[in-house]
Scaffold this active site. Structure first.
Site, PDB file in Angstrom:
ATOM      1  N   HIS A 190       2.814   7.370  12.921  1.00 47.47           N
ATOM      2  CA  HIS A 190       1.742   6.609  11.975  1.00 47.47           C
ATOM      3  C   HIS A 190       0.844   7.694  11.436  1.00 47.47           C
ATOM      4  CE1 HIS A 190      -1.257   3.077  11.281  1.00 47.47           C
ATOM      5  NE2 HIS A 190      -2.041   4.160  11.415  1.00 47.47           N
ATOM      6  N   GLU A 191       0.319   8.400  12.195  1.00 43.08           N
ATOM      7  CA  GLU A 191      -0.683   9.440  11.631  1.00 43.08           C
ATOM      8  C   GLU A 191      -0.173  10.166  10.672  1.00 43.08           C
ATOM      9  OE1 GLU A 191      -3.985   8.953  11.950  1.00 43.08           O
ATOM     10  OE2 GLU A 191      -3.526   7.464  13.545  1.00 43.08           O
ATOM     11  N   HIS A 207      -0.070   8.912   7.433  1.00 43.99           N
ATOM     12  CA  HIS A 207      -1.328   9.180   6.831  1.00 43.99           C
ATOM     13  C   HIS A 207      -1.325  10.511   5.919  1.00 43.99           C
ATOM     14  CE1 HIS A 207      -2.968   5.328   7.699  1.00 43.99           C
ATOM     15  NE2 HIS A 207      -3.254   5.695   9.090  1.00 43.99           N
ATOM     16  N   THR A 257       1.904   7.168  17.994  1.00 47.15           N
ATOM     17  CA  THR A 257       0.627   7.270  17.100  1.00 47.15           C
ATOM     18  C   THR A 257       0.861   8.349  16.357  1.00 47.15           C
ATOM     19  OG1 THR A 257      -0.474   6.295  18.968  1.00 47.15           O
ATOM     20  CG2 THR A 257      -1.802   7.677  17.355  1.00 47.15           C
ATOM     21  N   LEU A 287      -7.020   5.474  18.403  1.00 47.92           N
ATOM     22  CA  LEU A 287      -5.578   6.293  18.990  1.00 47.92           C
ATOM     23  C   LEU A 287      -5.439   7.512  18.274  1.00 47.92           C
ATOM     24  CD1 LEU A 287      -3.268   3.146  19.260  1.00 47.92           C
ATOM     25  CD2 LEU A 287      -4.918   3.978  20.942  1.00 47.92           C
ATOM     26  N   ASP A 336      -1.057  -2.035  -0.268  1.00 47.89           N
ATOM     27  CA  ASP A 336      -0.847  -0.657   0.020  1.00 47.89           C
ATOM     28  C   ASP A 336      -0.360   0.433  -1.007  1.00 47.89           C
ATOM     29  OD1 ASP A 336       1.644  -1.866   0.046  1.00 47.89           O
ATOM     30  OD2 ASP A 336       2.370  -1.150   2.070  1.00 47.89           O
ATOM     31  N   GLN A 386       0.325  -8.360   2.748  1.00 39.23           N
ATOM     32  CA  GLN A 386      -0.065  -8.387   4.240  1.00 39.23           C
ATOM     33  C   GLN A 386      -1.585  -8.620   4.069  1.00 39.23           C
ATOM     34  OE1 GLN A 386       2.046  -6.471   7.112  1.00 39.23           O
ATOM     35  NE2 GLN A 386       0.171  -6.601   8.575  1.00 39.23           N
TER      36      GLN A 386
HETATM   37  N1  ARG Z   1      -5.180   2.985  15.042  1.00 39.90           N
HETATM   38  C1  ARG Z   1      -4.600   4.311  14.527  1.00 39.90           C
HETATM   39  C2  ARG Z   1      -4.992   4.551  13.024  1.00 39.90           C
HETATM   40  O1  ARG Z   1      -5.240   3.771  12.387  1.00 39.90           O
HETATM   41  C3  ARG Z   1      -3.213   4.350  15.013  1.00 39.90           C
HETATM   42  C4  ARG Z   1      -2.621   3.278  15.361  1.00 39.90           C
HETATM   43  C5  ARG Z   1      -1.247   3.610  15.701  1.00 39.90           C
HETATM   44  N2  ARG Z   1      -0.428   2.327  16.476  1.00 39.90           N
HETATM   45  C6  ARG Z   1       0.418   2.631  17.453  1.00 39.90           C
HETATM   46  N3  ARG Z   1       1.178   1.723  17.930  1.00 39.90           N
HETATM   47  N4  ARG Z   1       0.613   3.851  18.188  1.00 39.90           N
HETATM   48  O2  ARG Z   1      -4.841   5.765  12.511  1.00 39.90           O
HETATM   49 ZN    ZN Z   2      -3.811   4.434  10.345  1.00 37.83          ZN
HETATM   50 CA    CA Z   3       3.018  -3.806  -0.272  1.00 37.29          CA
END
Ligand code: ARG
Ligand code: ZN
Ligand code: CA
Length: 430
Positions: A236-237, A240, A233, A184, A263, A271
């Site tokens: 989330h990114e 990172h 997405t 994604l 983490d 987890q």
């Molecule tokens: N798989 C991607 C990553 O590890 C993004 C996951 C995003 N999840 C979401 N529900 N939009 O960077």
């Molecule tokens: Zn990720």
């Molecule tokens: Ca933790």
């Protein structure tokens, strides 16, 4: 395991230790801030980071997104989601289980579309770069050869805008051996510049989004990967990008204290692995067997967009501390002016070769004909610099009609952004 990290570790096992060191440094630094009031006050307040989207798709893929207006809607909804999630104003915080509410955190990082491009010309904050390439593979021989880098150089030169000032986001069709990839999004954070990765330059720093995971669902906005229509997405990114990693620690199911590293964040429960779909709370696993269970509703897990709602306080602190002086994203907070439209006109390109405007003087109905390819947008400002019209150019269309009859009579300036500066012309409304 995070894709880029996995590839680098596969090439050179020493990288595993180096990633762990960076994580340790960042979390230690952030934790000091958590306990040191004076320093904590210097963390991100009133931060505005300029963002640019480079949308590199085929004409058919742009049509799937609803054409240029559909793309504009995606960009706007994407920015709204990003700011909301990073400032903890997402309405679904109400769904955070009571016991996790205590550790809910706000990163307080603001993002805005760039409206001044690297040449000083106006920009809507995104560019549509059409290509005949159907998409891009994760590995290639261009640049670092990792992380879909070939798409970042689609026509040869880097498409990135100075990564010290702009946070670059690319929207691609992501491929895996010629078929749609399940990925994604993928992030090349600034810390990767410290690892001496061959071929990697700052032109690759930023985030890649799959075009089916870009923007938020709304009326008339179609084509989303199933369950991924909330714009999360990018949330989330962006985590990172600011140095936080998956809640399960990418340690192949191990638990912290038993061979796993987790983490590095103390207020996310241990987890074992990624969580998918939309589980109900509480959910237990082999690393957290009792109590509230795992924090699958964290933005750094893999659940569906509708089911992720939060960062924790320590995640938020790690992220915002990356914008402090001396840290890797500091330079991005120094140029909020790039999110304003330029009031003057810079790098003027000879308008006679670029467009015609008629009639001029006009009573309000104005037609513009483009005479060359490559114009990205047409903007009309009054003499104070106030923008009264902004049209995103569709490559297949050369004529544009505007209705300015609601505007006061007087002089205006038409700007056609060629990607190489603005072609400008006066327009008289009478
Ligand atoms: N798989 C991607 C990553 O590890 C993004 C996951 C995003 N999840 C979401 N529900 N939009 O960077
Ligand atoms: Zn990720
Ligand atoms: Ca933790």
């Amino acid at each position: 395991m995070e894709l880029l990290k996995q590839h680098l570790i596969a090439k050179n096992p020493v990288m595993e230790e180096r990633f762990a060191q960076t994580l340790e440094e960042n979390t230690t630094y952030a934790r000091q801030l958590l306990t040191n009031d004076a320093a904590a006050k210097t963390t991100a307040n009133d931060i505005t980071i300029p963002v640019v989207f480079h949308i590199v798709l085929t004409d058919a893929q742009i049509a799937q997104l609803g054409g240029p207006s559909g793309v504009a809607q995606r960009v706007d909804s994407q920015m709204a989601v990003l700011n909301r999630d990073f400032n903890g104003t997402n309405s679904d915080v109400s769904q955070i289980p009571a016991d996790f509410k205590a550790v809910f955190g706000k990163a307080n990082i603001g993002f805005a579309l760039a409206h001044t491009d690297p040449k000083g010309a106006g920009t809507p904050g995104y560019e549509i770069i059409t290509t005949t390439q159907q998409g891009f593979e994760e590995s290639s021989s261009v640049g670092s050869g990792m992380g879909f880098s070939s798409g970042k150089y689609v026509n040869g030169p880097a498409t990135s805008w100075d990564a010290d000032k702009y946070l670059n986001i690319w929207v691609f069709n992501l491929l895996n051996n010629g078929s749609a990839s399940g990925i994604l999004g993928l992030t090349m954070p600034p810390s990767f510049m410290t690892y001496g990765i061959s071929g990697l330059t700052k032109d690759e720093l930023g985030i890649v989004l799959n075009y089916g995971a870009f923007g938020k669902y709304g009326p008339g906005v179609n084509y989303f990967i199933s369950g991924i229509n909330g714009g999360r997405t990018l949330t989330h990114e962006m985590g990172h990008f600011f140095e936080i990693w998956h809640v399960w620690g990418d340690d192949n199911g191990k638990c912290p204290g038993a061979g796993g590293k987790d983490d590095g964040i103390t207020d996310t429960p241990p987890q074992s692995n990624a969580t998918y779909g939309c589980p109900s709370y509480p959910l237990f696993d082999s690393c957290t067997k009792t109590g509230d269970g795992i924090m699958f509703m964290n933005f750094m897990d893999y659940v569906n967009d509708a089911c992720m709602h939060m960062f924790t306080a320590e995640q938020a602190k790690v992220m915002s501390s990356q914008t402090l002086a001396g840290k890797e994203s500091y330079s991005l907070i120094l140029h909020p002016e790039l999110t304003s439209w330029p009031t003057g006109v810079s790098n003027i390109v000879n308008a006679a070769n670029v467009f015609n405007v008629y009639p001029n003087p006009s009573t309000g109905s104005v037609n513009i004909t483009l005479l060359q390819d490559g114009v990205n947008n047409i903007r009309v400002t009054d003499i104070t610099g106030r923008m009264v019209e902004n049209i995103m150019v569709d490559k297949s269309q050369t004529s544009y009609a505007m209705n300015l009859s609601g505007q006061p009579k007087g002089m205006y300036i038409i700007h056609c952004n060629t990607g190489n500066g603005d072609a400008v012309s006066k327009l008289i409304l009478q």
